[in-house]
Design a protein around this motif. Structure first.
Motif, short mmCIF file in Angstrom:
data_model
loop_
_atom_site.label_atom_id
_atom_site.label_comp_id
_atom_site.label_asym_id
_atom_site.label_seq_id
_atom_site.Cartn_x
_atom_site.Cartn_y
_atom_site.Cartn_z
N HIS A 13 -6.35 16.86 12.64
CA HIS A 13 -6.14 15.61 13.28
C HIS A 13 -4.36 15.50 13.66
O HIS A 13 -3.92 15.70 12.94
N ALA A 14 -4.38 14.98 14.96
CA ALA A 14 -3.31 14.98 15.35
C ALA A 14 -3.23 13.66 16.47
O ALA A 14 -4.01 13.53 17.44
N SER A 15 -2.25 12.96 16.35
CA SER A 15 -2.04 11.73 17.13
C SER A 15 -0.47 11.34 17.07
O SER A 15 0.42 12.08 16.53
N ASP A 16 -0.25 10.33 17.76
CA ASP A 16 1.54 9.98 17.86
C ASP A 16 1.84 9.45 16.35
O ASP A 16 2.90 9.41 16.09
N ASN A 17 0.96 9.08 15.61
CA ASN A 17 1.18 8.48 14.27
C ASN A 17 0.60 9.48 13.14
O ASN A 17 1.10 9.06 11.94
N VAL A 18 -0.16 10.41 13.31
CA VAL A 18 -0.41 11.11 12.21
C VAL A 18 -0.82 12.78 12.41
O VAL A 18 -1.15 12.79 13.45
N LEU A 19 -0.65 13.37 11.39
CA LEU A 19 -0.76 14.61 11.61
C LEU A 19 -1.24 15.09 10.53
O LEU A 19 -0.96 15.28 9.08
N LYS A 20 -2.56 15.85 10.41
CA LYS A 20 -3.14 16.41 9.03
C LYS A 20 -3.37 17.84 9.42
O LYS A 20 -4.06 18.13 10.64
N VAL A 21 -3.08 18.73 8.73
CA VAL A 21 -3.11 20.17 8.67
C VAL A 21 -3.71 20.94 7.59
O VAL A 21 -3.40 20.37 6.48
N ARG A 29 6.30 13.18 19.46
CA ARG A 29 6.30 11.99 20.02
C ARG A 29 7.60 11.81 20.94
O ARG A 29 7.42 10.97 21.97
N PHE A 30 8.72 12.35 20.80
CA PHE A 30 9.93 11.96 21.40
C PHE A 30 10.48 13.33 22.11
O PHE A 30 11.30 13.22 23.06
N GLY A 31 10.03 14.32 22.10
CA GLY A 31 10.79 15.70 22.49
C GLY A 31 11.73 15.57 21.84
O GLY A 31 12.15 15.28 20.73
N MET A 32 12.89 16.63 22.30
CA MET A 32 14.10 16.91 21.80
C MET A 32 15.13 16.68 22.73
O MET A 32 16.45 17.49 22.32
N ASN A 41 1.71 10.40 7.67
CA ASN A 41 1.63 8.95 8.77
C ASN A 41 2.93 8.41 8.83
O ASN A 41 3.83 8.40 8.09
N VAL A 42 3.06 8.03 10.01
CA VAL A 42 4.22 7.21 10.61
C VAL A 42 3.93 6.18 11.65
O VAL A 42 3.10 6.58 12.60
N SER A 43 3.99 4.86 11.19
CA SER A 43 3.49 3.70 11.95
C SER A 43 4.36 3.43 13.07
O SER A 43 5.53 4.03 13.33
N ASP A 44 3.78 2.53 14.20
CA ASP A 44 4.44 2.42 15.27
C ASP A 44 5.94 1.69 14.87
O ASP A 44 6.58 1.74 15.61
N GLU A 45 5.58 0.88 13.80
CA GLU A 45 6.85 0.03 13.48
C GLU A 45 7.90 1.02 12.46
O GLU A 45 9.32 0.76 13.03
N GLU A 46 7.67 1.86 12.04
CA GLU A 46 8.52 3.00 11.55
C GLU A 46 9.15 3.67 12.81
O GLU A 46 10.49 3.92 12.89
N TRP A 47 8.41 4.32 13.80
CA TRP A 47 8.83 4.90 14.85
C TRP A 47 9.83 4.05 15.66
O TRP A 47 10.95 4.29 15.86
N ALA A 48 9.52 2.81 15.81
CA ALA A 48 10.61 1.73 16.38
C ALA A 48 11.81 1.70 15.68
O ALA A 48 13.01 1.64 16.46
#
Length: 141
Positions: free
Chosen positions: A20-28, A62-65, A92-99
Motif C-alpha cells: 500500500h502506498a499513498s501520501d500518508n502510508v507506506l506498507k511494504v 510527498r515533497f521530492g528533494m 503512517n504520517v498524517s496530513d497534520e504531521e506533514w504540515a
C-alpha cells in the motif's frame, strides 16, 4: 506512489513489495528469500533496513528533494523473536504531521521527527520494534 519509489539498489535486492502506498502510508513486505542469515532466518540487517527506510521514502514521494530532504539520525531496534518468514512494515504520517514538518523545516531549517515502527510477521504478530529519529533539512541553495 510511483514505481520508482524503491529505486535504491540495496532495497531492490531485498525483493521488497509495496502493499500500500499513498501520501500518508507506506506498507511494504519483505520475503525471507534473499534476506536470510547463516541460521536460515531473516538477516537482522535486512530487518533493520525494512524498519529504517519507509519514512524517508514517504517524505521524498510527498515533497521530492528540491526544497528539503529526509535524513535518519538514530534508530534503536529490538528483535523480539527470530524471523523466519515474510515480514511487513507500515509507516503512517498524517496530513497534520506533514504540515508541521513543512512549517518547522522552513522556519528553522530542520525538523526532528520520531517514529515508532513495528515489523510484523505473516500472522500479524510484532516481530521487531524500532524507534527512529529522522530529520528533514533544507537543501543548500
Amino acid at each position: 506512489m510511483p514505481s520508482t519509489m524503491l529505486n535504491v539498489d540495496t532495497l531492490q535486492h531485498m525483493n521488497l513489495k509495496v502493499l500500500h502506498a499513498s501520501d500518508n502510508v507506506l506498507k511494504v513486505e519483505m520475503p525471507p528469500v534473499g534476506n536470510s542469515n547463516h541460521l536460515g532466518g531473516v538477516y537482522a540487517g535486512a530487518i533493520f533496513s525494512l524498519a529504517e527506510f519507509p519514512f524517508g521514502m514517504l517524505c521524498v514521494n510527498r515533497f521530492g528533494m528540491e526544497e528539503f530532504v529526509p535524513v535518519v539520525g538514530e534508530v534503536t531496534i529490538r528483535y523480539l523473536a527470530p524471523a523466519t518468514g515474510t515480514l511487513t512494515v507500515e509507516v503512517n504520517v498524517s496530513d497534520e504531521e506533514w504540515a508541521q514538518i513543512v512549517q518547522e523545516t522552513r522556519s528553522k531549517g530542520k525538523c526532528k521527527i520520531v517514529k515508532d515502527i513495528e515489523i510484523k510477521d505473516a500472522q500479524g504478530k510484532v516481530n521487531t520494534i524500532a524507534k527512529a529519529t529522522y530529520f528533514t533539512v533544507m537543501r543548500p541553495k
